[in-house]
Design a protein around this motif. Structure first.
Motif, PDB file in Angstrom:
ATOM      1  N   THR A   1       0.800  -1.231   0.000  1.00 50.40           N
ATOM      2  CA  THR A   1       0.000   0.000   0.000  1.00 50.40           C
ATOM      3  C   THR A   1       0.830   1.278   0.000  1.00 50.40           C
ATOM      4  O   THR A   1       0.271   2.374   0.018  1.00 50.40           O
ATOM      5  CB  THR A   1      -0.949   0.019   1.213  1.00 50.40           C
ATOM      6  OG1 THR A   1      -0.180  -0.091   2.430  1.00 50.40           O
ATOM      7  CG2 THR A   1      -1.940  -1.137   1.140  1.00 50.40           C
ATOM      8  N   SER A   2       2.149   1.152  -0.015  1.00 51.46           N
ATOM      9  CA  SER A   2       3.002   2.334  -0.039  1.00 51.46           C
ATOM     10  C   SER A   2       3.234   2.774  -1.480  1.00 51.46           C
ATOM     11  O   SER A   2       3.783   2.013  -2.283  1.00 51.46           O
ATOM     12  CB  SER A   2       4.354   2.044   0.626  1.00 51.46           C
ATOM     13  OG  SER A   2       5.255   3.115   0.412  1.00 51.46           O
ATOM     14  N   PRO A   3       2.851   4.005  -1.855  1.00 47.94           N
ATOM     15  CA  PRO A   3       3.031   4.476  -3.236  1.00 47.94           C
ATOM     16  C   PRO A   3       4.477   4.453  -3.714  1.00 47.94           C
ATOM     17  O   PRO A   3       4.726   4.471  -4.916  1.00 47.94           O
ATOM     18  CB  PRO A   3       2.486   5.915  -3.184  1.00 47.94           C
ATOM     19  CG  PRO A   3       1.531   5.915  -2.040  1.00 47.94           C
ATOM     20  CD  PRO A   3       2.127   4.981  -1.023  1.00 47.94           C
ATOM     21  N   GLU A   4       5.427   4.406  -2.774  1.00 47.78           N
ATOM     22  CA  GLU A   4       6.834   4.404  -3.161  1.00 47.78           C
ATOM     23  C   GLU A   4       7.306   3.030  -3.642  1.00 47.78           C
ATOM     24  O   GLU A   4       8.351   2.918  -4.293  1.00 47.78           O
ATOM     25  CB  GLU A   4       7.722   4.837  -1.986  1.00 47.78           C
ATOM     26  CG  GLU A   4       7.634   6.321  -1.631  1.00 47.78           C
ATOM     27  CD  GLU A   4       6.346   6.668  -0.921  1.00 47.78           C
ATOM     28  OE1 GLU A   4       5.828   5.805  -0.157  1.00 47.78           O
ATOM     29  OE2 GLU A   4       5.837   7.783  -1.136  1.00 47.78           O
ATOM     30  N   SER A   5       6.582   1.976  -3.333  1.00 49.91           N
ATOM     31  CA  SER A   5       7.053   0.634  -3.702  1.00 49.91           C
ATOM     32  C   SER A   5       6.670   0.286  -5.130  1.00 49.91           C
ATOM     33  O   SER A   5       5.635   0.715  -5.655  1.00 49.91           O
ATOM     34  CB  SER A   5       6.479  -0.415  -2.742  1.00 49.91           C
ATOM     35  OG  SER A   5       5.120  -0.691  -3.040  1.00 49.91           O
ATOM     36  N   GLU A   6       7.512  -0.503  -5.774  1.00 44.32           N
ATOM     37  CA  GLU A   6       7.207  -0.990  -7.119  1.00 44.32           C
ATOM     38  C   GLU A   6       5.987  -1.900  -7.087  1.00 44.32           C
ATOM     39  O   GLU A   6       5.179  -1.910  -8.025  1.00 44.32           O
ATOM     40  CB  GLU A   6       8.413  -1.723  -7.701  1.00 44.32           C
ATOM     41  CG  GLU A   6       9.577  -0.812  -8.053  1.00 44.32           C
ATOM     42  CD  GLU A   6      10.713  -1.562  -8.737  1.00 44.32           C
ATOM     43  OE1 GLU A   6      10.548  -2.760  -9.056  1.00 44.32           O
ATOM     44  OE2 GLU A   6      11.774  -0.936  -8.955  1.00 44.32           O
ATOM     45  N   VAL A   7       5.852  -2.668  -6.013  1.00 48.74           N
ATOM     46  CA  VAL A   7       4.702  -3.563  -5.881  1.00 48.74           C
ATOM     47  C   VAL A   7       3.404  -2.763  -5.925  1.00 48.74           C
ATOM     48  O   VAL A   7       2.453  -3.121  -6.640  1.00 48.74           O
ATOM     49  CB  VAL A   7       4.800  -4.389  -4.575  1.00 48.74           C
ATOM     50  CG1 VAL A   7       3.448  -5.000  -4.213  1.00 48.74           C
ATOM     51  CG2 VAL A   7       5.843  -5.481  -4.729  1.00 48.74           C
ATOM     52  N   TYR A   8       3.338  -1.683  -5.166  1.00 47.49           N
ATOM     53  CA  TYR A   8       2.131  -0.842  -5.168  1.00 47.49           C
ATOM     54  C   TYR A   8       1.853  -0.309  -6.567  1.00 47.49           C
ATOM     55  O   TYR A   8       0.704  -0.327  -7.043  1.00 47.49           O
ATOM     56  CB  TYR A   8       2.283   0.319  -4.191  1.00 47.49           C
ATOM     57  CG  TYR A   8       1.163   1.344  -4.302  1.00 47.49           C
ATOM     58  CD1 TYR A   8      -0.018   1.181  -3.593  1.00 47.49           C
ATOM     59  CD2 TYR A   8       1.291   2.451  -5.154  1.00 47.49           C
ATOM     60  CE1 TYR A   8      -1.055   2.100  -3.712  1.00 47.49           C
ATOM     61  CE2 TYR A   8       0.261   3.374  -5.282  1.00 47.49           C
ATOM     62  CZ  TYR A   8      -0.906   3.191  -4.560  1.00 47.49           C
ATOM     63  OH  TYR A   8      -1.937   4.094  -4.694  1.00 47.49           O
ATOM     64  N   GLN A   9       2.873   0.204  -7.210  1.00 43.90           N
ATOM     65  CA  GLN A   9       2.686   0.810  -8.530  1.00 43.90           C
ATOM     66  C   GLN A   9       2.166  -0.205  -9.547  1.00 43.90           C
ATOM     67  O   GLN A   9       1.359   0.134 -10.420  1.00 43.90           O
ATOM     68  CB  GLN A   9       4.001   1.429  -8.994  1.00 43.90           C
ATOM     69  CG  GLN A   9       4.432   2.613  -8.139  1.00 43.90           C
ATOM     70  CD  GLN A   9       5.886   2.996  -8.327  1.00 43.90           C
ATOM     71  OE1 GLN A   9       6.509   2.637  -9.327  1.00 43.90           O
ATOM     72  NE2 GLN A   9       6.435   3.721  -7.367  1.00 43.90           N
ATOM     73  N   ILE A  10       2.595  -1.448  -9.428  1.00 43.98           N
ATOM     74  CA  ILE A  10       2.109  -2.504 -10.317  1.00 43.98           C
ATOM     75  C   ILE A  10       0.665  -2.848  -9.989  1.00 43.98           C
ATOM     76  O   ILE A  10      -0.186  -2.937 -10.875  1.00 43.98           O
ATOM     77  CB  ILE A  10       3.018  -3.739 -10.211  1.00 43.98           C
ATOM     78  CG1 ILE A  10       4.419  -3.422 -10.755  1.00 43.98           C
ATOM     79  CG2 ILE A  10       2.418  -4.933 -10.959  1.00 43.98           C
ATOM     80  CD1 ILE A  10       5.465  -4.451 -10.389  1.00 43.98           C
ATOM     81  N   LEU A  11       0.378  -3.051  -8.710  1.00 44.56           N
ATOM     82  CA  LEU A  11      -0.985  -3.400  -8.311  1.00 44.56           C
ATOM     83  C   LEU A  11      -1.972  -2.295  -8.657  1.00 44.56           C
ATOM     84  O   LEU A  11      -3.108  -2.572  -9.080  1.00 44.56           O
ATOM     85  CB  LEU A  11      -1.029  -3.688  -6.803  1.00 44.56           C
ATOM     86  CG  LEU A  11      -0.284  -4.923  -6.306  1.00 44.56           C
ATOM     87  CD1 LEU A  11      -0.325  -4.988  -4.777  1.00 44.56           C
ATOM     88  CD2 LEU A  11      -0.848  -6.206  -6.900  1.00 44.56           C
ATOM     89  N   ALA A  12      -1.557  -1.053  -8.493  1.00 38.84           N
ATOM     90  CA  ALA A  12      -2.464   0.071  -8.743  1.00 38.84           C
ATOM     91  C   ALA A  12      -2.820   0.207 -10.212  1.00 38.84           C
ATOM     92  O   ALA A  12      -3.820   0.876 -10.552  1.00 38.84           O
ATOM     93  CB  ALA A  12      -1.844   1.364  -8.221  1.00 38.84           C
ATOM     94  N   ARG A  13      -2.044  -0.407 -11.074  1.00 41.67           N
ATOM     95  CA  ARG A  13      -2.363  -0.369 -12.509  1.00 41.67           C
ATOM     96  C   ARG A  13      -3.548  -1.273 -12.823  1.00 41.67           C
ATOM     97  O   ARG A  13      -4.182  -1.123 -13.870  1.00 41.67           O
ATOM     98  CB  ARG A  13      -1.145  -0.791 -13.328  1.00 41.67           C
ATOM     99  CG  ARG A  13      -0.023   0.244 -13.349  1.00 41.67           C
ATOM    100  CD  ARG A  13       1.199  -0.290 -14.074  1.00 41.67           C
ATOM    101  NE  ARG A  13       0.904  -0.628 -15.465  1.00 41.67           N
ATOM    102  CZ  ARG A  13       1.735  -1.298 -16.266  1.00 41.67           C
ATOM    103  NH1 ARG A  13       2.906  -1.725 -15.777  1.00 41.67           N
ATOM    104  NH2 ARG A  13       1.404  -1.559 -17.516  1.00 41.67           N
ATOM    105  N   VAL A  14      -3.853  -2.222 -11.945  1.00 43.82           N
ATOM    106  CA  VAL A  14      -5.029  -3.079 -12.140  1.00 43.82           C
ATOM    107  C   VAL A  14      -6.287  -2.273 -11.861  1.00 43.82           C
ATOM    108  O   VAL A  14      -7.189  -2.160 -12.696  1.00 43.82           O
ATOM    109  CB  VAL A  14      -4.964  -4.321 -11.229  1.00 43.82           C
ATOM    110  CG1 VAL A  14      -6.224  -5.166 -11.385  1.00 43.82           C
ATOM    111  CG2 VAL A  14      -3.720  -5.148 -11.545  1.00 43.82           C
ATOM    112  N   GLU A  15      -6.351  -1.698 -10.668  1.00 38.89           N
ATOM    113  CA  GLU A  15      -7.433  -0.800 -10.243  1.00 38.89           C
ATOM    114  C   GLU A  15      -6.855   0.109  -9.172  1.00 38.89           C
ATOM    115  O   GLU A  15      -5.887  -0.263  -8.498  1.00 38.89           O
ATOM    116  CB  GLU A  15      -8.618  -1.572  -9.646  1.00 38.89           C
ATOM    117  CG  GLU A  15      -9.372  -2.437 -10.617  1.00 38.89           C
ATOM    118  CD  GLU A  15     -10.453  -3.251  -9.920  1.00 38.89           C
ATOM    119  OE1 GLU A  15     -11.426  -3.604 -10.580  1.00 38.89           O
ATOM    120  OE2 GLU A  15     -10.308  -3.527  -8.714  1.00 38.89           O
ATOM    121  N   ALA A  16      -7.444   1.274  -9.002  1.00 42.90           N
ATOM    122  CA  ALA A  16      -6.916   2.221  -8.022  1.00 42.90           C
ATOM    123  C   ALA A  16      -6.886   1.632  -6.616  1.00 42.90           C
ATOM    124  O   ALA A  16      -5.962   1.890  -5.841  1.00 42.90           O
ATOM    125  CB  ALA A  16      -7.727   3.504  -8.048  1.00 42.90           C
TER     126      ALA A  16
END
Length: 455
Positions: free
Chosen positions: A138-153
């Motif tokens: 859930t941290s916007p700084e992580s690559e994991v978050y940025q990838i997941l957020a591309r699915v849905e906000a």
């Protein structure tokens, strides 16, 4: 119009060759991108079993390979549910395949918050791998978050809620976290393979054959009860024979005391640690960030331990050498009737010249192979349900005498750890000067346990 990221499948599936599952199949672009993220790649550098490799030398496998395995089992379950139990055919108990992606991502990322020498590190520096898993997602700084957020906000929060067990679909939650889930099934098979033991093996194929979605979560066909029994017994045996092995615990005690002593020494000599152990300093002073945490892995700590082994503080140096060179503390079991001897043994150890606080430990290791459903408790375990011929559910321990015999009670032991030198097996002159004390110490120990009456 370009396809949504959530719908993007690879032109040709990606496969990872795996010694446990043969092939791990990656079909979605989001899964491949998550695997390639820096946070997930860090798991290559963290052992799955920590100090267990000091006892079972093959146990060098990583949390990276385990996480891929959990993903693969979850993928297979989703395929079974989609083919045989779609929600279109059974609106009450069926599987909604639109939940697949959140289940696969949660399975893949369930351990991403683990740190170096996971549980030992957590106990000393007050970290929590589940909370950190959620933070990474859930941290916007992580690559994991940025990838997941591309699915849905809100997709990062959805995946994180599966780990927190608050996701509304209990089929997804129990697939990842229950008393028989993809996580446990993979680590039992994987840990058995790499430790070279047979204790953790069970019939995964049969369990996947009888697994069923249910409106309350996951259930199993009654005809597969014996396969589920086998899984429960395998888990019990792995804990007793592998996870609770006294030598592995002896090395874990040394690691625990090494880090504790380093933390204590930092308060007096911060300059040394700021020169030699800079990535650990935020944890020694209690002011770490998520970014600090993600810089650590087993190799970082081992490098620092190598430097500590040459420091002029005799205790820090000695503990580091014992850990690096596999010099575990010895141990004996004790119970309520013999616990009163522990202060006596500590006094003898201190008289010989060891700091009793640093060089002794009490280690209690217990596990519940299977627990009954206890809704009155704040944290209860989801029970394993079997589907009877009439369609009703029965809890596993009520149907299986074997599981009932193991259920509801902890299994394990309590051990007192101390330096091997106390057994009189050391050739250090300073120790041999205390021959009478060593004899006195050994008079309380017999057959690996403390006895009340001296020889």
């Amino acid at each position: 119009m370009s396809r949504a990221y959530s719908d993007m499948t690879l032109p040709i599936e990606k496969v990872f060759r795996d010694p446990v599952h043969n092939y791990i199949h990656v079909e979605h672009q989001v899964i491949l991108d998550l695997i390639d993220s820096k946070e997930f790649q860090r798991l290559r550098r963290i052992k799955q079993l920590g100090t267990t490799s000091f006892t079972f030398h093959g146990a060098e496998h990583s949390r990276f390979s385990h996480s891929l395995g959990v993903y693969e089992i979850t993928r297979r379950i989703c395929n079974i549910f989609k083919r045989n139990f779609p929600i279109e055919d059974n609106p009450e108990n069926g599987w909604d395949d639109s939940e697949r992606l959140v289940a696969l991502c949660a399975a893949l990322l369930h351990d991403i918050g683990h740190g170096p020498y996971s549980h030992t590190f957590e106990n000393i520096f007050d970290t929590n791998h589940e909370e950190l898993t959620t933070a990474i997602m859930t941290s916007p700084e992580s690559e994991v978050y940025q990838i997941l957020a591309r699915v849905e906000a809100d997709f990062p929060e959805k995946v994180a809620s599966v780990i927190a067990k608050t996701y509304p679909n209990q089929q997804v939650v129990q697939m990842i976290s229950s008393q028989i889930d993809a996580d446990r099934m993979d680590y039992l098979l994987r840990d058995a393979y790499f430790t070279g033991t047979e204790y953790g093996t069970f019939d995964l194929t049969r369990i996947l054959r009888v697994i069923r979605p249910d409106k309350h979560g996951i259930a199993f066909q009654m005809s597969g009860m014996h396969a589920v029994e086998d899984y429960i017994v395998s888990r019990y045996q792995m804990y007793m024979q592998v996870y609770f092995h006294p030598v592995s615990r002896g090395m874990e005690v040394i690691l625990d005391h090494l880090l504790k002593y380093g933390k204590k020494l930092y308060a007096k000599q911060p300059d040394y640690f700021e020169r030699t152990s800079i990535l650990l300093v935020p944890f020694l002073n209690g002011r770490f960030t998520l970014s600090d945490y993600l810089k650590l892995d087993d190799g970082v700590l081992n490098s620092y331990f190598t430097l500590w082994s040459e420091y002029d503080d005799p205790i820090l140096s000695d503990l580091a050498k014992r850990f690096l060179n596999r010099k575990p503390f010895k141990s004996v079991t004790f119970d309520a009737s013999t616990k009163e001897v522990l202060p006596v043994l500590k006094e003898i150890i201190a008289k010989v010249g060891f700091n009793a606080e640093v060089y002794t430990a009490v280690n209690s290791s217990y596990d519940l192979p299977y627990d009954f459903y206890r809704p009155e408790q704040e944290k209860f375990r989801t029970q394993i349900e079997l589907i009877q011929k009439d369609g009703t559910l029965i809890e596993l321990a009520q149907a299986s005498d074997l599981v009932a015999a193991l259920a509801g009670q902890g299994h394990g032991d309590q051990r007192f750890y101390f330096p091997k030198e106390m057994l009189g097996q050391a050739d250090t002159p300073a120790i041999t000067l205390f021959e009478d004390d060593l004899t006195y110490f050994n008079s309380y120990i017999k057959n690996g346990a403390i006895q009340l009456t001296k020889n």
